[in-house]
Every structure is written in structure tokens, then in C-alpha cells.
Scaffold this active site. Structure first.
Site, PDB file in Angstrom:
ATOM      1  CD  GLU A  56      -1.312  -2.286   2.148  1.00 58.09           C
ATOM      2  OE1 GLU A  56      -0.123  -2.609   1.953  1.00 58.09           O
ATOM      3  OE2 GLU A  56      -2.055  -2.885   2.936  1.00 58.09           O
ATOM      4  CB  SER A 171      13.900 -42.841  -7.197  1.00 53.00           C
ATOM      5  OG  SER A 171      14.684 -41.945  -6.463  1.00 53.00           O
ATOM      6  CD  GLU A 295      12.294 -31.499  -2.975  1.00 52.27           C
ATOM      7  OE1 GLU A 295      12.808 -32.352  -3.726  1.00 52.27           O
ATOM      8  OE2 GLU A 295      12.607 -30.309  -2.992  1.00 52.27           O
TER       9      GLU A 295
HETATM   10  N1  LIG Z   1      10.433 -40.103  -6.977  1.00 51.58           N
HETATM   11  C1  LIG Z   1      10.250 -39.340  -5.926  1.00 51.58           C
HETATM   12  O1  LIG Z   1       9.590 -38.292  -6.001  1.00 51.58           O
HETATM   13  C2  LIG Z   1      10.857 -39.738  -4.629  1.00 51.58           C
HETATM   14  C3  LIG Z   1      10.967 -38.776  -3.623  1.00 51.58           C
HETATM   15  C4  LIG Z   1      11.508 -39.160  -2.405  1.00 51.58           C
HETATM   16  C5  LIG Z   1      11.903 -40.458  -2.214  1.00 51.58           C
HETATM   17  N2  LIG Z   1      11.813 -41.354  -3.209  1.00 51.58           N
HETATM   18  C6  LIG Z   1      12.235 -42.736  -3.002  1.00 51.58           C
HETATM   19  O2  LIG Z   1      11.599 -43.204  -1.851  1.00 51.58           O
HETATM   20  C7  LIG Z   1      12.439 -44.184  -1.241  1.00 51.58           C
HETATM   21  C8  LIG Z   1      12.479 -43.913   0.245  1.00 51.58           C
HETATM   22  O3  LIG Z   1      11.188 -44.120   0.741  1.00 51.58           O
HETATM   23  P1  LIG Z   1      10.832 -43.966   2.273  1.00 51.58           P
HETATM   24  O4  LIG Z   1       9.358 -44.040   2.347  1.00 51.58           O
HETATM   25  O5  LIG Z   1      11.658 -44.890   3.075  1.00 51.58           O
HETATM   26  O6  LIG Z   1      11.345 -42.465   2.567  1.00 51.58           O
HETATM   27  P2  LIG Z   1      10.903 -41.353   3.589  1.00 51.58           P
HETATM   28  O7  LIG Z   1       9.431 -41.235   3.670  1.00 51.58           O
HETATM   29  O8  LIG Z   1      11.680 -40.154   3.195  1.00 51.58           O
HETATM   30  O9  LIG Z   1      11.454 -41.840   4.958  1.00 51.58           O
HETATM   31  C9  LIG Z   1      10.723 -42.677   5.771  1.00 51.58           C
HETATM   32  C10 LIG Z   1      11.316 -42.684   7.144  1.00 51.58           C
HETATM   33  O10 LIG Z   1      11.109 -41.428   7.773  1.00 51.58           O
HETATM   34  C11 LIG Z   1      11.177 -41.637   9.166  1.00 51.58           C
HETATM   35  N3  LIG Z   1      10.092 -41.035   9.878  1.00 51.58           N
HETATM   36  C12 LIG Z   1      10.210 -40.325  11.018  1.00 51.58           C
HETATM   37  N4  LIG Z   1       9.034 -39.964  11.473  1.00 51.58           N
HETATM   38  C13 LIG Z   1       8.118 -40.460  10.616  1.00 51.58           C
HETATM   39  C14 LIG Z   1       6.706 -40.402  10.611  1.00 51.58           C
HETATM   40  N5  LIG Z   1       6.012 -39.797  11.575  1.00 51.58           N
HETATM   41  N6  LIG Z   1       6.066 -41.013   9.599  1.00 51.58           N
HETATM   42  C15 LIG Z   1       6.744 -41.629   8.625  1.00 51.58           C
HETATM   43  N7  LIG Z   1       8.093 -41.706   8.596  1.00 51.58           N
HETATM   44  C16 LIG Z   1       8.775 -41.115   9.595  1.00 51.58           C
HETATM   45  C17 LIG Z   1      11.065 -43.140   9.398  1.00 51.58           C
HETATM   46  O11 LIG Z   1      12.325 -43.654   9.752  1.00 51.58           O
HETATM   47  P3  LIG Z   1      12.920 -43.416  11.231  1.00 51.58           P
HETATM   48  O12 LIG Z   1      11.786 -43.541  12.174  1.00 51.58           O
HETATM   49  O13 LIG Z   1      13.964 -44.404  11.410  1.00 51.58           O
HETATM   50  O14 LIG Z   1      13.450 -42.032  11.190  1.00 51.58           O
HETATM   51  C18 LIG Z   1      10.666 -43.673   8.056  1.00 51.58           C
HETATM   52  O15 LIG Z   1      11.097 -44.968   7.805  1.00 51.58           O
HETATM   53  C19 LIG Z   1      13.752 -44.118  -1.916  1.00 51.58           C
HETATM   54  O16 LIG Z   1      13.857 -45.199  -2.792  1.00 51.58           O
HETATM   55  C20 LIG Z   1      13.691 -42.831  -2.693  1.00 51.58           C
HETATM   56  O17 LIG Z   1      14.448 -42.917  -3.866  1.00 51.58           O
HETATM   57  C21 LIG Z   1      11.296 -41.022  -4.419  1.00 51.58           C
END
Ligand SMILES: NC(=O)c1ccc[n+]([C@@H]2O[C@H](COP(=O)([O-])OP(=O)(O)OC[C@H]3O[C@@H](n4cnc5c(N)ncnc54)[C@H](OP(=O)(O)O)[C@@H]3O)[C@@H](O)[C@H]2O)c1
Length: 367
Positions: A56, A171, A295
Site C-alpha cells: 500500500e 529413483s 520431497e
Molecule cells: N520419486 C520421488 O519423487 C521420490 C521422492 C523421495 C523419495 N523417493 C524414493 O523413496 C524411497 C524412500 O522411501 P521412504 O518411504 O523410506 O522415505 P521417507 O518417507 O523419506 O522416509 C521414511 C522414514 O522417515 C522416518 N520417519 C520419522 N518420522 C516419521 C513419521 N512420523 N512417519 C513416517 N516416517 C517417519 C522413518 O524412519 P525413522 O523412524 O527411522 O526415522 C521412516 O522410515 C527411496 O527409494 C527414494 O528414492 C522417491
């Protein structure tokens, strides 16, 4: 020259506001057009950066004496409080405008009430002109102001069959360069970029914004890492941007100490799936994080979605089929029946290079 209608002037003010996107945090983006007494455009302005003059004030300065008896068209209710700059209501009164047209009300209590101040000064005020667009341009900040938590955009890149990684966990480069550049632009517009420990361990992402894309400062990199498992060699511990690692209060102390030597640490309560994500969002809000780009990956996205914290989904879909043991876009328990599925509204569909870009938002009533 044909004088614009007030509705046209509001669309122009929205376009001006959008030029501040990614730069004004923790402030809103605001655009303003001042019309003179005859209805011609006399001044324009937008809020460029926190601490800098409000929209403004800039539009009134440009309009000079032509503001007297004119109309100020502004995307957000003018503030009545003195922050780093003076109240906009006082500037509007001093400039002698006759009428103020407002897109959306300011839900943030210390700043709100500007409309009443203007009316009690004898200025005619109309609220709600171009409200959907004025709200959309400020969606992140309005979420922050209404709910005291950051606005969350979940972004993913998937194959046509809805996989974000192949069976071996790879990925990279599902989508083409145009979609990846668009993802970088989203990052640059966000105050924080977030991933789970799973993505850090699988991909070792750097999560920084390239200099060429930078709008304001580098977004805060946030890792959700219950047990503080992020290795000391992780790329997101480099100096390109600040990093915050969220860990459980009772995570192994030696792991926490290691992470603390490399980055900021937030100790949080545990919750479903790992950490309590509501507590994490509150922690980020306390650090003035208005917008978060989530992400990845599928597991963390599932928890945020189940908590009702996903405000916008940006999905890039590549004409690529992975099949088999590929990782689905969304983890977590999911919907047991189709009735329980999350229904979104598809707001944008664009081709981006060889890929598709979809923007969807949950259907929910705004308070
Ligand atoms: N193409 C795409 O857009 C894309 C993007 C990202 C990832 N990716 C792929 O996804 C894969 C990884 O998948 P992901 O599911 O393991 O990854 P993520 O969702 O990034 O990580 C999951 C981890 O986050 C931690 N976490 C902490 N608090 C949480 C909560 N409240 N809820 C859920 N998780 C929590 C947990 O481990 P802790 O409890 O031990 O901390 C859980 O195992 C890889 O292969 C990657 O390349 C692809």
C-alpha cells in the site's frame, strides 16, 4: 484510456503480489493498485521482502497527490499494527483515499482489524473482491496465519503406474529436465524442504537451491530422522544451506551429538510412524517457516496426509512404467475402502517437457 474496473485492478494487484512469492516470508505477499478519483491507475506496488515497505505504501507513494479521493485496491486487509514498518491503515488515511477494496481479510490477530480502523476514519471499505485469487496467491501465509503451522506442499515424481522408485530403490531421473527445473522453482519458493530418513539413506540428496533459482535465502533443509541415523557424510550437511535434523527426544545420545556437530537439531516427541509430525510443524512455525516442500518419500508423505497436513500436491508423472516391486507414491496404511480415500480437487494440469504436472488440493472447508 479505459479505466479498469475494481475487479480488473484486483487481478492486477494479485499479479503484483505474486512477484513477491518466495521472498516475503514470514510476511504475506501483497499487491496494491491505487486508482485516482477518476478511476485511472495512479500507483502500483507489491511487498517485496520482509522489513521493506508494504504494498500500500509503495502504491500510495507512486500515486502521490492523485491518491486523494481515489480508491486503493489491495489483495489483503491493510495492517493496523506497527511492525518493522508503520501501519498501512494510517498511510491510507493520510493519503486521503475515499475507498478501499480488499481481497481477503487478515486472519492474524495482531495485524487484523484494519478494515474497522479504515471505516471508523470515514473510508468506504468493500471486502471480498477477487477473493479466490487473492487467497490463492497467499495460500501459504494464510494457512500459517490461520492454523499457526506451515503450509505443506507434497511433491513427487512418479511413473505412469504410480511408482516413485524401482524395486532396487533407484529413483533418479524418473522425469525429464523441465519437470526437475520446475521442482527446483518450487524449492526456491519454499522456506523449508523436507525429507524422511529413508530418502536420505537411499538417495543422499543435497536439497539446496541452485544460485540461479534463488529468490530469497536458501530454504532450510529438514530431515525427519527419529533415531538420528543420518550419516555424517550426508550431502545435506554441506554448507550450501542450513539444515535441521528432527530426532526423537530419546534417540541415542551419541548419535544426537554427532548430528549436533554438523547441523541444528530439534528433539521432538515420538508419534505414529516415527516422530510426532504435528510437533514438528509447530517447531517449524516457531522458526518462522511459513511454507514447507515435502520431497519424500512415500512413508513420510503417508503420515502427513493421514494427519490432514497436506495442503497441496504437486505430482510430476512421467510416461514410464516400472511395475513389479516398484515403490508406490504413497505409503502408510492408506484407505481401507474407496469411501475412505482422500478426494482432491484437480486445480492444474500441464504438459512439462515429456511429462505431466498435476496440482491438486484437498477439498476442505476454510475456517
Ligand atoms: N520419486 C520421488 O519423487 C521420490 C521422492 C523421495 C523419495 N523417493 C524414493 O523413496 C524411497 C524412500 O522411501 P521412504 O518411504 O523410506 O522415505 P521417507 O518417507 O523419506 O522416509 C521414511 C522414514 O522417515 C522416518 N520417519 C520419522 N518420522 C516419521 C513419521 N512420523 N512417519 C513416517 N516416517 C517417519 C522413518 O524412519 P525413522 O523412524 O527411522 O526415522 C521412516 O522410515 C527411496 O527409494 C527414494 O528414492 C522417491
Amino acid at each position: 484510456v479505459v479505466a479498469p474496473t475494481e475487479a480488473d485492478a484486483m487481478q492486477r494487484a494479485v499479479a503484483l503480489a505474486s512477484r513477491g512469492r518466495g521472498r516475503t516470508s514470514p510476511n504475506p505477499v501483497v499487491g496494491c493498485v491505487v486508482l485516482d478519483a477518476a478511476g485511472a491507475v495512479a500507483g502500483e506496488g507489491f511487498h517485496e521482502r520482509a522489513g521493506w515497505p508494504h504494498a500500500e505504501v509503495r502504491a500510495l507513494t507512486q500515486a502521490g497527490p492523485r491518491a486523494r479521493g481515489g480508491t486503493a485496491v489491495v489483495t489483503l486487509e491493510p495492517c493496523r499494527h506497527t511492525g518493522r514498518t508503520g501501519p498501512c491503515t494510517a498511510a491510507l488515511v493520510a493519503a486521503g483515499v475515499r475507498r478501499v477494496v480488499v481481497g481477503v481479510r487478515d486472519p492474524y490477530p495482531p495485524a487484523a482489524g484494519g478494515v474497522d480502523v479504515l471505516r471508523s476514519s470515514g473510508i468506504e471499505v468493500e471486502v471480498g473482491v477477487g477473493a479466490p485469487e487473492a487467497a490463492r496467491v497467499n495460500e501459504a501465509w494464510l494457512t500459517f496465519a490461520r492454523h499457526r503451522r506451515p503450509h505443506l506442499t507434497w511433491k513427487y515424481a512418479a511413473s505412469l503406474d504410480g511408482r516413485v522408485a524401482a524395486a532396487d530403490g533407484t529413483s533418479r531421473w524418473i522425469t525429464g529436465p523441465a519437470a526437475r527445473a520446475d521442482g527446483h522453482r518450487l524449492r526456491a519458493e519454499s522456506d523449508a524442504v523436507m525429507v524422511g530418513s529413508g530418502t536420505v539413506l537411499a538417495d543422499d540428496p543435497q536439497l539446496a537451491v541452485r544460485d540461479a533459482d534463488l529468490l530469497g535465502g536458501q530454504p532450510l533443509r529438514v530431515v525427519v530422522d527419529t533415531e538420528a541415523r543420518t550419516p555424517a557424510t550426508a550431502r545435506l550437511f554441506d554448507s550450501a544451506a542450513p539444515t535441521l535434523v528432527a530426532v526423537a527426544q530419546d534417540a541415542p545420545l551419541e548419535r544426537i551429538r554427532m548430528v549436533e556437530s554438523l547441523a541444528a537439531v530439534a528433539r521432538l516427541p515420538r508419534g505414529p510412524g516415527g516422530l510426532d509430525v504435528a510437533a514438528l510443524l509447530a517447531e517449524l512455525a516457531a522458526r518462522d517457516v511459513v511454507s514447507v516442500l515435502l520431497e519424500g518419500g512415500p512413508t513420510l508423505a503417508g503420515t502427513f496426509l493421514e494427519g490432514g497436513f497436506v495442503d497441496r500436491v504437486v505430482g510430476y508423472t512421467a510416461p514410464l512404467l516400472i511395475g513389479g516391486g516398484g515403490l508406490p507414491v504413497l505409503g502408510g496404511a492408506g484407505a481401507a475402502g474407496i469411501d475412505a480415500a482422500w478426494r482432491l480437487q484437480l486445480d492444474e494440469v500441464d504438459r512439462i517437457g515429456p511429462d505431466l504436472r498435476l496440482v491438486a488440493r484437498p477439498r476442505r472447508k476454510e475456517s
